[in-house]
Write an enzyme that holds these catalytic residues in place. Structure first.
Site, PDB file in Angstrom:
ATOM      1  N   SER A  54       0.890  -1.373   0.056  1.00  0.00           N
ATOM      2  CA  SER A  54       0.036  -0.176   0.102  1.00  0.00           C
ATOM      3  C   SER A  54       0.972   1.180  -0.089  1.00  0.00           C
ATOM      4  O   SER A  54       0.473   2.473   0.264  1.00  0.00           O
ATOM      5  CB  SER A  54      -0.965   0.053   1.241  1.00  0.00           C
ATOM      6  OG  SER A  54      -0.124  -0.203   2.534  1.00  0.00           O
ATOM      7  N   THR A 169      -1.940   4.051   4.450  1.00  0.00           N
ATOM      8  CA  THR A 169      -0.856   5.037   4.181  1.00  0.00           C
ATOM      9  C   THR A 169       0.254   4.823   5.118  1.00  0.00           C
ATOM     10  O   THR A 169      -0.060   4.707   6.375  1.00  0.00           O
ATOM     11  CB  THR A 169      -1.320   6.487   4.141  1.00  0.00           C
ATOM     12  OG1 THR A 169      -2.557   6.272   3.486  1.00  0.00           O
ATOM     13  CG2 THR A 169      -0.438   7.446   3.962  1.00  0.00           C
ATOM     14  N   THR A 187       1.598   6.943  -0.107  1.00  0.00           N
ATOM     15  CA  THR A 187       0.817   5.744  -0.356  1.00  0.00           C
ATOM     16  C   THR A 187       0.889   5.683  -1.875  1.00  0.00           C
ATOM     17  O   THR A 187       0.981   6.416  -2.699  1.00  0.00           O
ATOM     18  CB  THR A 187      -0.589   6.139   0.173  1.00  0.00           C
ATOM     19  OG1 THR A 187      -1.430   4.878  -0.052  1.00  0.00           O
ATOM     20  CG2 THR A 187      -1.168   7.116  -0.482  1.00  0.00           C
ATOM     21  N   ARG A 197      -6.824   8.696  -9.912  1.00  0.00           N
ATOM     22  CA  ARG A 197      -7.681   8.795  -8.570  1.00  0.00           C
ATOM     23  C   ARG A 197      -6.401   9.182  -7.561  1.00  0.00           C
ATOM     24  O   ARG A 197      -5.487   8.804  -7.526  1.00  0.00           O
ATOM     25  CB  ARG A 197      -8.338   7.401  -8.249  1.00  0.00           C
ATOM     26  CG  ARG A 197      -8.920   7.624  -6.566  1.00  0.00           C
ATOM     27  CD  ARG A 197      -8.048   7.106  -5.821  1.00  0.00           C
ATOM     28  NE  ARG A 197      -8.671   7.134  -4.402  1.00  0.00           N
ATOM     29  CZ  ARG A 197      -7.783   6.916  -3.312  1.00  0.00           C
ATOM     30  NH1 ARG A 197      -6.544   6.693  -3.134  1.00  0.00           N
ATOM     31  NH2 ARG A 197      -8.478   6.842  -2.045  1.00  0.00           N
ATOM     32  N   THR A 220      -4.724   8.152   7.783  1.00  0.00           N
ATOM     33  CA  THR A 220      -4.545   7.068   6.866  1.00  0.00           C
ATOM     34  C   THR A 220      -6.057   6.369   6.911  1.00  0.00           C
ATOM     35  O   THR A 220      -7.224   6.780   7.606  1.00  0.00           O
ATOM     36  CB  THR A 220      -3.824   5.952   7.597  1.00  0.00           C
ATOM     37  OG1 THR A 220      -3.911   4.896   6.749  1.00  0.00           O
ATOM     38  CG2 THR A 220      -4.110   5.638   9.049  1.00  0.00           C
ATOM     39  N   GLY A 221      -6.354   5.959   5.731  1.00  0.00           N
ATOM     40  CA  GLY A 221      -7.793   5.361   5.909  1.00  0.00           C
ATOM     41  C   GLY A 221      -8.171   5.571   4.236  1.00  0.00           C
ATOM     42  O   GLY A 221      -7.443   5.622   3.439  1.00  0.00           O
TER      43      GLY A 221
END
Ligand code: GLY
Length: 307
Positions: A54, A169, A187, A197, A220-221
């Protein structure tokens, strides 16, 4: 009233790979390096690990099989910031983001322009897709094409991408002995995302924010949720008002959940101007690493909202 006293250097980083980041960053801080250098080294330690899917060039590619990376860095002593988005063929996007901050009059470069800048300053790094990432991408394409009734529609992509939930991330905040705060994150974004994107990570105020007067935060998320709330600016805003890092992180997450109970994939780590850590999340569980200069090694802490 802002805190102006002596600070013990400290570093905080997202997820269990944050241990590796905190260790690398703390080496810099213990050698009397700056918070900014510590953040860059910490993030690089994770970007350089090609087994992580990731972050960095080991990350999952976009829908077309290209790894597109986002990163940003912010210096809380000057409020200068640098960011890159949708950049390809760069091993350390965090360093590229720092060069945007230091060498250009801009805050953010994206896409082909960012790649051209990387080439110009010697940060281009071409590498084939990691075999495991390529295998997962090929399997994904096959599943997309053969198993879904809505195949080929935008509606399908949107649904599927939200099912994937691969958006871990590396986010880091550090404070040095002079009270300088810095934040950075990096990330490869959502696995198999639409080309172009971009998530929260390169957006100042969403992925990161830092100001010596208050502290710093990194998120993060799911970028699509984090960006709607400008999460890290919100956390720092609460710290401007006198909250500790923990109180500020909790207040931001409480606000988000009250406003939109479906925003279930957000986590934030923070340090306030005294170097105290804080973390909070809308996930069921979240892990982060913390290390102070008075510690031998970083500790992994976890939040479990289900308990
Ligand atoms: N938080 C990383 C992303 O959504 O791209």
């Amino acid at each position: 009233m802002y805190f102006m006293g002596q600070v013990t250097p400290a570093i905080i980083a997202t997820w269990s790979f944050g241990l590796k980041a905190a260790e690398a960053g703390m080496r810099v801080l213990k050698a009397k390096g700056s918070a900014l250098d510590a953040v860059e080294e910490a993030v690089k330690a994770v970007e350089n690990d090609l087994s992580i899917r990731s972050v960095g060039l080991g990350g999952y590619p976009n829908m077309l099989g290209d790894v597109e990376l986002d990163a940003s860095i912010m210096d809380g002593s000057t409020l200068r910031a640098g960011a890159v988005a949708a950049v390809k063929n760069v091993k350390n996007p965090i360093s590229l983001a720092r060069k945007v901050m230091e060498l250009t009059p801009h805050v953010m470069l994206v896409g082909e322009g960012a790649c051209m800048f990387a080439r110009l300053i010697g940060l281009e790094h071409r590498m084939p897709l990691q075999p495991e990432a390529e295998k997962a991408w090929r399997e994904y394409i096959v599943r997309v094409m053969h198993s879904r009734p809505e195949k080929g529609t935008l509606e399908f992509w949107a649904k599927y991408i939200h099912e994937l939930r691969s958006h871990d991330t590396i986010g880091v905040v550090a404070i040095d002995g002079n009270g300088n705060v810095a934040a950075g994150c990096s990330t490869s974004g959502l696995a198999f995302k639409m080309p172009g994107r971009v998530g929260d990570s390169p957006i100042i105020g969403s992925g990161i924010y830092a100001d010596n007067l208050a502290g710093g935060a990194s998120a993060t998320g799911l970028g699509e949720d984090i960006m709607r709330f400008c999460v890290t600016r919100m956390v720092v805003e609460y710290m401007y008002r006198g909250m500790s890092a923990q109180e500020a992180a909790d207040a931001a997450i409480d606000f988000i959940l009250k406003r939109d109970g479906n925003a279930k994939h957000i986590a934030v780590v923070a340090l306030d101007a005294r170097g105290r850590p804080g973390a909070s999340t809308t996930y069921d569980t979240f892990e982060y690493a913390f290390m102070g200069a008075d510690m031998d090694k970083p500790v992994l802490r976890s939040i479990n909202r289900l308990k």
